[in-house]
Design an enzyme around this catalytic site. Sequence first.
Site, PDB file in Angstrom:
ATOM      1  N   GLN A 195       0.871  -1.173   0.000  1.00 54.47           N
ATOM      2  CA  GLN A 195       0.000   0.000   0.000  1.00 54.47           C
ATOM      3  C   GLN A 195       0.907   1.221   0.000  1.00 54.47           C
ATOM      4  OE1 GLN A 195      -3.723  -0.673   0.298  1.00 54.47           O
ATOM      5  NE2 GLN A 195      -2.791  -2.572  -0.419  1.00 54.47           N
ATOM      6  N   ALA A 236     -11.586   2.914   4.554  1.00 56.01           N
ATOM      7  CA  ALA A 236     -10.668   2.015   3.847  1.00 56.01           C
ATOM      8  C   ALA A 236      -9.846   2.771   2.793  1.00 56.01           C
ATOM      9  CB  ALA A 236     -11.465   0.892   3.199  1.00 56.01           C
ATOM     10  N   HIS A 237      -8.938   2.037   2.172  1.00 57.48           N
ATOM     11  CA  HIS A 237      -8.017   2.674   1.219  1.00 57.48           C
ATOM     12  C   HIS A 237      -8.742   3.283   0.016  1.00 57.48           C
ATOM     13  CE1 HIS A 237      -7.077  -1.652  -0.425  1.00 57.48           C
ATOM     14  NE2 HIS A 237      -8.348  -1.380  -0.484  1.00 57.48           N
ATOM     15  N   ASN A 238      -8.228   4.440  -0.374  1.00 52.30           N
ATOM     16  CA  ASN A 238      -8.674   5.120  -1.590  1.00 52.30           C
ATOM     17  C   ASN A 238     -10.075   5.700  -1.518  1.00 52.30           C
ATOM     18  OD1 ASN A 238      -6.643   2.743  -2.707  1.00 52.30           O
ATOM     19  ND2 ASN A 238      -6.350   4.752  -3.604  1.00 52.30           N
TER      20      ASN A 238
END
Lengths: 344, 344, 344
Positions: A195, A236-238
């Site tokens: 990541q 969460a990511h993004n």
Amino acid sequence: MFRLDELVAQLGGALVGDAGVEIRRVATLEQAGEGDLAFLANRKYLPQLQRSAASAVIVAPDARDLLVDRPRIVTPDPYLYFARVAQLFSPLPVPQPGVHPQAAVACAVPPTVEIGPGASIEAGVELGDGVVVGAGCHIGRGTRIGQGTRLAPRVTLYHDCVIGENCILHSGAVIGADGFGFAREKSGRWVKIPQVGRVVIGNEVEIGANTTIDRGVLDDTVIGDGCKLDNQIQIAHNVRIGQYTAIAGCVGIAGSTRIGARCMIGGQAGIIGHLSICDDVVISAGTLVSKSITRPGVYTASLPVQSHAEWVRNFAHLRHLDALATRVRALEHPHDGRNGRNPD
Amino acid sequence: MFRLDELVAQLGGALVGDAGVEIRRVATLEQAGEGDLAFLANRKYLPQLQRSAASAVIVAPDARDLLVDRPRIVTPDPYLYFARVAQLFSPLPVPQPGVHPQAAVACAVPPTVEIGPGASIEAGVELGDGVVVGAGCHIGRGTRIGQGTRLAPRVTLYHDCVIGENCILHSGAVIGADGFGFAREKSGRWVKIPQVGRVVIGNEVEIGANTTIDRGVLDDTVIGDGCKLDNQIQIAHNVRIGQYTAIAGCVGIAGSTRIGARCMIGGQAGIIGHLSICDDVVISAGTLVSKSITRPGVYTASLPVQSHAEWVRNFAHLRHLDALATRVRALEHPHDGRNGRNPD
Amino acid sequence: MFRLDELVAQLGGALVGDAGVEIRRVATLEQAGEGDLAFLANRKYLPQLQRSAASAVIVAPDARDLLVDRPRIVTPDPYLYFARVAQLFSPLPVPQPGVHPQAAVACAVPPTVEIGPGASIEAGVELGDGVVVGAGCHIGRGTRIGQGTRLAPRVTLYHDCVIGENCILHSGAVIGADGFGFAREKSGRWVKIPQVGRVVIGNEVEIGANTTIDRGVLDDTVIGDGCKLDNQIQIAHNVRIGQYTAIAGCVGIAGSTRIGARCMIGGQAGIIGHLSICDDVVISAGTLVSKSITRPGVYTASLPVQSHAEWVRNFAHLRHLDALATRVRALEHPHDGRNGRNPD
């Protein structure tokens, strides 16, 4: 201690009654006593207004003359006015500049910055003027924090993130941990996807206790200016969130979802991944959002609570709703040889 | 190591069989072997009783003679008795008084108090006798902790809170962070309302890992004596909880809600704000409570899990329940020109 | 910087086109530019493939000739290949062996181990080669950590736990806190049941930020090899999870539940206690599982989100589903004197 006319001079509003009354704190109508300034934000509290022992009240224009024996500040939004008065009475504590000897700091520290005991700050971190780093915080290499931002004790910022100005991060918040990204081998074994994106947080953002915001996979996770996040939220990511969006406790937002500006998301709501929620959307508490929302408005999905016995009786039918609908169709079309099994 | 007659001398109950059997630990019926004391708390485990290799068992009066070849302790509540025996075998560790040299302590410390490495304690904190402050904890100025209370490592207590006696707080718990309170400007920008209330926690309260309890806005957030809170719970500002209420993991309780005494709230349940839940209410796991509850009992709202294909078939109808009900009404009143669209 | 033929030499796959192209990073099709290697994992992204400025792409055999003007790596699973390339470009940081002077360490430390500032490690802890203990971590007495495992800053491991090799634990994770176990006196008062089991975690497990895993009551809580747990997950005492199971954020799993291998559990799902979930089960996001699952497959229970007005209209009927079903039965059996109230 402020006189009513001092408050109005600073914050606006029209003063009706004795301008010299001294106010020592703000309070609810119910709690208020001598020296207290209360507010009427909603006409359903009118009975409390009549009974209140407050020395003065903040009211909207339509409530200007409901309590004529007390001085009043008249303003279009009494709750907002109350918030501003409360800030005057309880300003944020002034930072105590200096680095505690039990901190481990590997970056340059401006003289206006306060760093508490047990904090650890890696190389390449940039701290703006007046930043407060609470006891036991950790800041990873290369992260930048804008001026006036305050980290309560025990906040973790991973490496290479960006936090804006005048933010407040509460204890236990974790910003920039790895997103949940894995590819699966045929055996079922998971292969970690590094990541390498960042978390980028705007100005005037508040982040609650034990809230987590993961870094992006390749691109960044972005929280817009003025967003307010309550406790125990998982981003969460993004994910990208527009400005002034407020999110209540225990909400989970899955990867790559985009949320517009000025949204309000109720407690324990969930939003699945790769969706797009437009501006000015309100999600009710406990609602799971599983498709994109393209029009402003209030959206809800939750069950009515029932006594357990009623629930057992009613909810057994949820497993057979399709059959029930088919039976209704058959009753409506009694001469249809297919027994109503054709789609409407 | 205790002999059976020693256990009964301390904890009560009637002993049947060899009083001199030595017990080295408690165990489940399934795991138990030579030297183990097991318990039968529920008759559905009778088959396990028959097979058990336990040296002795704790049983209710109605199970007194089901296993005649082993000594038994007969007591009305075998599970409660098991708990008390287990405490004899595994007492809480004795505090090791003293302040670790790597702690940063600005308050007076009674000689019976243990403070671990990396803990930071601000001025004006009051610590009762025998308090344990684990490694890396932070305690803000003016907070008071009653005697015998233990903080596991990495607990955060903000300023001016009150924790009772003989409490246990697990790692990552955050007590007294700001509640989620903002007023909204027309632009959508949020203005923070200072949170000047406290968190007040009674005696014998246990608080799980990463649970968060926010301080009140003006008034306090209150947790009653003997409450047990599991992990990852969020308690918002101004919530008040009565004594002996137990809350399982991942529950969220929104602001100003009042919960009675002796309630039991299942995992992942949610309770929205400004509600009142009376004493002796049980909320099932996963239930969202959106209105006040005024009568003791069990309350539930959750969906039956189905295979995804069945779910797709059945749950499509949830969007059209109102239309389905209207169609049933039309079938019941076939000659009503309004096609049953009038309310019943 | 890797040349395409270097990548293929290390990771396999068939190379089509210019083997000498130099790659400086991996990227999505949309973001990719000069020097980037992108991937096509799903044919729905074909339009992005056509527009992409990537210097090379990873494609499946059936997409081998869709973009003939760029070199391609052809492999059966482009997403998995991308993960492996990404690891080459972003390997885990090399540990910096040594114990920070501001750590408090009471155990033996192998020379290959890195221990950050403010970490506290009690006696009897065993650390494998290459272990990284981040800033502010706490490790209780007797806990063992396998080689190559990394703890991000501010992880807490209670006493006597076992963590396998090559695990990653993110900030705020708490492993081994007491499970939620109490017996109730008649008065309502709760008596704590000592939690004397351990947490045992396999190899190659990743545990997200602020996730909590409780120790067992008498027996252990067990997480199998290769499991991946996202953020803010709660695993209660005595849960056992098989290998390669992946769990998304905010999931709660109640006590003594067993989960098989290779399961995938969606975000905010919940599983109540004492259940058994077999291998290869997929639980959709937000689903509450309240009975055991014995066959592999996808399982779901969630409500469709609606505008609030539609929801009010439709969901009022959920309280009356049983009555509605009875009315349909009465319509189907109009001459039944019991009005269809008999069970089908």
